[in-house]
Every structure is written in C-alpha cells, then in structure tokens.
Scaffold this motif. Structure first.
Motif, PDB file in Angstrom:
ATOM      1  N   GLU A   1       0.840  -1.196   0.000  1.00 47.58           N
ATOM      2  CA  GLU A   1       0.000   0.000   0.000  1.00 47.58           C
ATOM      3  C   GLU A   1       0.878   1.251   0.000  1.00 47.58           C
ATOM      4  O   GLU A   1       1.786   1.386   0.817  1.00 47.58           O
ATOM      5  CB  GLU A   1      -0.911  -0.022   1.235  1.00 47.58           C
ATOM      6  CG  GLU A   1      -1.926   1.062   1.296  1.00 47.58           C
ATOM      7  CD  GLU A   1      -2.946   0.995   0.174  1.00 47.58           C
ATOM      8  OE1 GLU A   1      -3.235   2.053  -0.411  1.00 47.58           O
ATOM      9  OE2 GLU A   1      -3.442  -0.113  -0.104  1.00 47.58           O
ATOM     10  N   SER A   2       0.603   2.156  -0.906  1.00 52.65           N
ATOM     11  CA  SER A   2       1.411   3.376  -1.015  1.00 52.65           C
ATOM     12  C   SER A   2       1.236   4.299   0.191  1.00 52.65           C
ATOM     13  O   SER A   2       2.079   5.159   0.443  1.00 52.65           O
ATOM     14  CB  SER A   2       1.058   4.126  -2.302  1.00 52.65           C
ATOM     15  OG  SER A   2      -0.294   4.533  -2.275  1.00 52.65           O
ATOM     16  N   SER A   3       0.181   4.118   0.948  1.00 49.04           N
ATOM     17  CA  SER A   3      -0.083   4.974   2.105  1.00 49.04           C
ATOM     18  C   SER A   3       0.674   4.531   3.366  1.00 49.04           C
ATOM     19  O   SER A   3       0.572   5.193   4.410  1.00 49.04           O
ATOM     20  CB  SER A   3      -1.587   5.005   2.403  1.00 49.04           C
ATOM     21  OG  SER A   3      -2.040   3.710   2.756  1.00 49.04           O
TER      22      SER A   3
ATOM     23  N   THR B   1       9.892   2.703   8.802  1.00 54.10           N
ATOM     24  CA  THR B   1       9.828   3.889   7.930  1.00 54.10           C
ATOM     25  C   THR B   1      11.108   4.047   7.109  1.00 54.10           C
ATOM     26  O   THR B   1      11.056   4.316   5.908  1.00 54.10           O
ATOM     27  CB  THR B   1       9.603   5.166   8.770  1.00 54.10           C
ATOM     28  OG1 THR B   1       8.390   5.023   9.511  1.00 54.10           O
ATOM     29  CG2 THR B   1       9.519   6.390   7.898  1.00 54.10           C
TER      30      THR B   1
ATOM     31  N   SER C   1       3.958   7.790  14.244  1.00 54.53           N
ATOM     32  CA  SER C   1       5.140   8.313  14.947  1.00 54.53           C
ATOM     33  C   SER C   1       4.832   9.662  15.584  1.00 54.53           C
ATOM     34  O   SER C   1       5.194   9.910  16.742  1.00 54.53           O
ATOM     35  CB  SER C   1       6.321   8.466  13.993  1.00 54.53           C
ATOM     36  OG  SER C   1       6.782   7.226  13.560  1.00 54.53           O
TER      37      SER C   1
ATOM     38  N   ARG D   1       3.839   4.637   4.258  1.00 56.69           N
ATOM     39  CA  ARG D   1       4.799   5.626   4.780  1.00 56.69           C
ATOM     40  C   ARG D   1       4.083   6.744   5.527  1.00 56.69           C
ATOM     41  O   ARG D   1       4.484   7.138   6.611  1.00 56.69           O
ATOM     42  CB  ARG D   1       5.665   6.172   3.659  1.00 56.69           C
ATOM     43  CG  ARG D   1       6.760   7.095   4.145  1.00 56.69           C
ATOM     44  CD  ARG D   1       7.772   7.376   3.034  1.00 56.69           C
ATOM     45  NE  ARG D   1       8.810   8.251   3.481  1.00 56.69           N
ATOM     46  CZ  ARG D   1       9.864   7.886   4.191  1.00 56.69           C
ATOM     47  NH1 ARG D   1      10.011   6.636   4.560  1.00 56.69           N
ATOM     48  NH2 ARG D   1      10.788   8.757   4.552  1.00 56.69           N
ATOM     49  N   LYS D   2       3.007   7.254   4.957  1.00 51.49           N
ATOM     50  CA  LYS D   2       2.223   8.312   5.613  1.00 51.49           C
ATOM     51  C   LYS D   2       1.632   7.805   6.928  1.00 51.49           C
ATOM     52  O   LYS D   2       1.599   8.524   7.925  1.00 51.49           O
ATOM     53  CB  LYS D   2       1.101   8.818   4.708  1.00 51.49           C
ATOM     54  CG  LYS D   2       1.585   9.650   3.562  1.00 51.49           C
ATOM     55  CD  LYS D   2       1.859  11.048   4.031  1.00 51.49           C
ATOM     56  CE  LYS D   2       2.195  11.910   2.839  1.00 51.49           C
ATOM     57  NZ  LYS D   2       2.952  13.077   3.213  1.00 51.49           N
ATOM     58  N   TYR D   3       1.146   6.567   6.913  1.00 51.55           N
ATOM     59  CA  TYR D   3       0.574   5.978   8.121  1.00 51.55           C
ATOM     60  C   TYR D   3       1.638   5.888   9.224  1.00 51.55           C
ATOM     61  O   TYR D   3       1.377   6.239  10.381  1.00 51.55           O
ATOM     62  CB  TYR D   3       0.000   4.585   7.820  1.00 51.55           C
ATOM     63  CG  TYR D   3      -0.634   3.950   9.029  1.00 51.55           C
ATOM     64  CD1 TYR D   3      -1.920   4.318   9.429  1.00 51.55           C
ATOM     65  CD2 TYR D   3       0.049   3.016   9.790  1.00 51.55           C
ATOM     66  CE1 TYR D   3      -2.501   3.752  10.559  1.00 51.55           C
ATOM     67  CE2 TYR D   3      -0.525   2.449  10.913  1.00 51.55           C
ATOM     68  CZ  TYR D   3      -1.796   2.819  11.294  1.00 51.55           C
ATOM     69  OH  TYR D   3      -2.367   2.268  12.417  1.00 51.55           O
TER      70      TYR D   3
ATOM     71  N   GLN E   1       4.367   7.674   9.515  1.00 43.80           N
ATOM     72  CA  GLN E   1       4.703   9.030   9.964  1.00 43.80           C
ATOM     73  C   GLN E   1       3.638   9.575  10.911  1.00 43.80           C
ATOM     74  O   GLN E   1       3.954  10.208  11.923  1.00 43.80           O
ATOM     75  CB  GLN E   1       4.877   9.958   8.761  1.00 43.80           C
ATOM     76  CG  GLN E   1       6.113   9.653   7.960  1.00 43.80           C
ATOM     77  CD  GLN E   1       6.168  10.409   6.637  1.00 43.80           C
ATOM     78  OE1 GLN E   1       5.147  10.839   6.104  1.00 43.80           O
ATOM     79  NE2 GLN E   1       7.370  10.561   6.112  1.00 43.80           N
ATOM     80  N   SER E   2       2.390   9.328  10.590  1.00 39.64           N
ATOM     81  CA  SER E   2       1.299   9.779  11.447  1.00 39.64           C
ATOM     82  C   SER E   2       1.336   9.091  12.807  1.00 39.64           C
ATOM     83  O   SER E   2       1.159   9.736  13.852  1.00 39.64           O
ATOM     84  CB  SER E   2      -0.041   9.513  10.752  1.00 39.64           C
ATOM     85  OG  SER E   2      -1.110   9.875  11.590  1.00 39.64           O
TER      86      SER E   2
END
Length: 111
Positions: free
Chosen positions: A38-40, A79, A49, A42-44, A46-47
């Motif tokens: 899933e491309s999301s 990450t 963290s 990394r964002k997940y 970071q959120s």
C-alpha cells in the motif's frame, strides 16, 4: 490512579491503559499495508510516529521509559527501511504489540 501531564490536566490511568490497548490495533494495521504494498504505508507510519511523540510529550512518566522508546524505534526502522521484508515487518510489529501490552499493564489501572 491519576497521572500527571505537562498540560496540567490530570489523566486517569485507565485512559492510559485504553490508549495502549488501542495502539495494538494501530501497530497491527501496519502488516496488511506492508503485505499489499500500500502506497499509504509511509504516511501511516509518519502519522503514528507523530502521535506517539505527542503522547510522550504529554505524559511526564513516559519520558524516560525505554519500552516506550522501543515503539518509536520500531516505527522508525520500518519507515527508514521500505524494502525490508514482510517477515521483518511482522517480527517488529509483534514486538511492538508485546511492548504495548506491557506498557498498558505498567501504567494503566485495571477496571
């Protein structure tokens, strides 16, 4: 038991226990995101963290807890290592889940 916050707002330890128990699901969610590329992801990460860092800055007792630091380190590893294997992620996620359960017992009052 009431826990001290930097904001001066008292927090019941049962709330802290509930938070750590909910973190288990948040860490577990990493696995299907990784398995499906899933491309999301990394964002997940970071959120999550950011959320953990916010929690750390809120509760005074968490500041020097090495187990809590383990959670942050697991997220940072996943990450920073996007090409790690699903097996690696699974191992680290289950380590984090174990730590969440230990922290819930350590800081949270039981009902």
């Amino acid at each position: 038991m009431i826990m001290e916050t930097r904001a001066g707002i008292p927090v019941d330890s049962m709330l802290v226990r509930n938070y750590f128990e909910k973190l288990v699901n948040k860490f577990y969610k990493i696995l299907p995101l990784k398995e499906s590329n899933e491309s999301s992801l990394r964002k997940y990460l970071q959120s999550l963290s950011a959320e953990l860092l916010g929690f750390k800055s809120l509760l005074v007792k968490i500041d020097y807890d090495s187990q809590f630091m383990t959670l942050l380190c697991v997220l940072q590893y996943i990450t920073n290592t996007p090409d790690c294997t699903v097996g690696d992620v699974k191992r680290e996620v289950f380590k984090a889940i174990s730590v969440c359960n230990k922290l819930a017992d350590k800081y949270g009052a039981k009902e």
